[in-house]
Scaffold this motif. Structure first.
Motif, mmCIF file in Angstrom:
data_model
loop_
_atom_site.group_PDB
_atom_site.id
_atom_site.type_symbol
_atom_site.label_atom_id
_atom_site.label_comp_id
_atom_site.label_asym_id
_atom_site.label_seq_id
_atom_site.Cartn_x
_atom_site.Cartn_y
_atom_site.Cartn_z
ATOM 1 N N ARG A 69 -22.143 45.485 -11.957
ATOM 2 C CA ARG A 69 -21.237 46.305 -10.983
ATOM 3 C C ARG A 69 -21.487 45.694 -9.402
ATOM 4 O O ARG A 69 -20.882 45.366 -8.638
ATOM 5 C CB ARG A 69 -21.931 47.691 -10.673
ATOM 6 C CG ARG A 69 -21.385 48.584 -11.507
ATOM 7 C CD ARG A 69 -21.905 50.040 -11.759
ATOM 8 N NE ARG A 69 -21.499 50.896 -12.368
ATOM 9 C CZ ARG A 69 -21.974 51.783 -12.964
ATOM 10 N NH1 ARG A 69 -23.035 52.319 -12.507
ATOM 11 N NH2 ARG A 69 -21.395 52.730 -13.912
ATOM 12 N N ALA A 70 -22.845 45.002 -9.612
ATOM 13 C CA ALA A 70 -23.184 44.167 -8.161
ATOM 14 C C ALA A 70 -22.416 42.900 -7.890
ATOM 15 O O ALA A 70 -21.788 42.590 -7.087
ATOM 16 C CB ALA A 70 -24.835 43.888 -8.089
ATOM 17 N N GLN A 71 -22.295 42.182 -9.315
ATOM 18 C CA GLN A 71 -21.415 40.872 -9.359
ATOM 19 C C GLN A 71 -20.048 41.287 -9.152
ATOM 20 O O GLN A 71 -19.392 40.537 -8.148
ATOM 21 C CB GLN A 71 -21.646 40.390 -10.664
ATOM 22 C CG GLN A 71 -20.871 39.073 -10.674
ATOM 23 C CD GLN A 71 -21.009 38.234 -11.979
ATOM 24 O OE1 GLN A 71 -21.731 38.713 -12.665
ATOM 25 N NE2 GLN A 71 -20.206 37.253 -12.264
ATOM 26 N N LEU A 72 -19.514 42.362 -9.511
ATOM 27 C CA LEU A 72 -18.008 42.631 -9.287
ATOM 28 C C LEU A 72 -17.887 42.901 -7.930
ATOM 29 O O LEU A 72 -16.732 42.627 -7.099
ATOM 30 C CB LEU A 72 -17.695 43.786 -10.393
ATOM 31 C CG LEU A 72 -17.548 43.453 -11.780
ATOM 32 C CD1 LEU A 72 -17.213 44.558 -12.758
ATOM 33 C CD2 LEU A 72 -16.425 42.327 -12.049
ATOM 34 N N LEU A 73 -18.795 43.867 -7.212
ATOM 35 C CA LEU A 73 -18.662 44.108 -5.807
ATOM 36 C C LEU A 73 -18.588 42.966 -5.194
ATOM 37 O O LEU A 73 -17.908 42.736 -4.072
ATOM 38 C CB LEU A 73 -19.851 45.267 -5.614
ATOM 39 C CG LEU A 73 -19.940 45.743 -4.077
ATOM 40 C CD1 LEU A 73 -18.869 46.294 -3.822
ATOM 41 C CD2 LEU A 73 -21.112 46.465 -3.792
ATOM 42 N N GLU A 74 -19.556 41.979 -5.301
ATOM 43 C CA GLU A 74 -19.538 40.712 -4.479
ATOM 44 C C GLU A 74 -18.325 39.943 -4.711
ATOM 45 O O GLU A 74 -17.779 39.383 -3.534
ATOM 46 C CB GLU A 74 -20.843 40.103 -5.101
ATOM 47 C CG GLU A 74 -22.136 40.429 -4.875
ATOM 48 C CD GLU A 74 -23.174 39.341 -5.281
ATOM 49 O OE1 GLU A 74 -22.872 38.236 -5.660
ATOM 50 O OE2 GLU A 74 -24.350 39.825 -5.483
ATOM 51 N N GLU A 75 -17.683 39.949 -5.900
ATOM 52 C CA GLU A 75 -16.567 39.234 -6.207
ATOM 53 C C GLU A 75 -15.330 39.886 -5.389
ATOM 54 O O GLU A 75 -14.446 39.266 -4.751
ATOM 55 C CB GLU A 75 -16.182 39.292 -7.553
ATOM 56 C CG GLU A 75 -17.109 38.003 -8.174
ATOM 57 C CD GLU A 75 -16.765 38.112 -9.919
ATOM 58 O OE1 GLU A 75 -15.792 38.669 -10.286
ATOM 59 O OE2 GLU A 75 -17.492 37.583 -10.626
ATOM 60 N N ARG A 76 -15.442 41.190 -5.334
ATOM 61 C CA ARG A 76 -14.332 41.915 -4.700
ATOM 62 C C ARG A 76 -14.299 41.523 -3.159
ATOM 63 O O ARG A 76 -13.217 41.345 -2.635
ATOM 64 C CB ARG A 76 -14.430 43.402 -5.120
ATOM 65 C CG ARG A 76 -13.247 44.345 -4.598
ATOM 66 C CD ARG A 76 -13.574 45.806 -4.907
ATOM 67 N NE ARG A 76 -12.928 46.652 -3.940
ATOM 68 C CZ ARG A 76 -13.475 47.794 -3.850
ATOM 69 N NH1 ARG A 76 -14.057 48.356 -4.661
ATOM 70 N NH2 ARG A 76 -12.471 48.873 -3.110
ATOM 71 N N LYS A 77 -15.635 41.761 -2.554
ATOM 72 C CA LYS A 77 -15.759 41.415 -1.170
ATOM 73 C C LYS A 77 -15.291 39.962 -0.734
ATOM 74 O O LYS A 77 -14.614 39.789 0.078
ATOM 75 C CB LYS A 77 -17.035 41.405 -0.690
ATOM 76 C CG LYS A 77 -17.633 43.028 -0.882
ATOM 77 C CD LYS A 77 -19.034 43.231 -0.073
ATOM 78 C CE LYS A 77 -19.260 44.864 -0.052
ATOM 79 N NZ LYS A 77 -20.736 44.663 0.148
ATOM 80 N N ALA A 78 -15.421 39.152 -1.807
ATOM 81 C CA ALA A 78 -14.969 37.693 -1.340
ATOM 82 C C ALA A 78 -13.506 37.596 -1.638
ATOM 83 O O ALA A 78 -13.083 36.826 -0.711
ATOM 84 C CB ALA A 78 -15.800 36.629 -2.422
#
Length: 96
Positions: A69-78
């Protein structure tokens, strides 16, 4: 139709291998079209558990749901930041 990223595809393949179900039965239970799942199998060469584990370690993929979830959130923000930058660039270009 949902687009799966690499992590999700590997997780689906791992679940398929551990489920003991046929490809068609697993596809139906996961809500994935059979043709799509066959494409994943073709792309990864019908992997076994050890090769999926190797890919997950090699790619340094998250191993827990919270990490994912944390990685997907970071990718989404990027992606959102990139989209914002491109929109701004397009607006500036239109002004010229």
């Amino acid at each position: 139709m949902k687009q799966y990223n690499e992590i999700e595809k590997l997780e689906l393949l791992r679940r398929y291998l551990t489920s003991g179900l046929s490809i068609r039965a697993f596809s139906a239970s996961a809500g994935i079209p059979v043709a799509t799942f066959f494409g994943y199998l073709r792309a990864y060469g019908h992997p076994d558990n050890s090769s999926i584990s190797f890919l997950m370690k090699h790619e340094e993929l998250p191993t827990t749901l919270d990490e994912l979830r944390a990685q997907l959130l970071e990718e989404r923000k990027a992606h959102e930041a990139e989209l914002k930058r491109l929109k701004k660039e397009l607006a500036q270009e239109k002004l010229r």
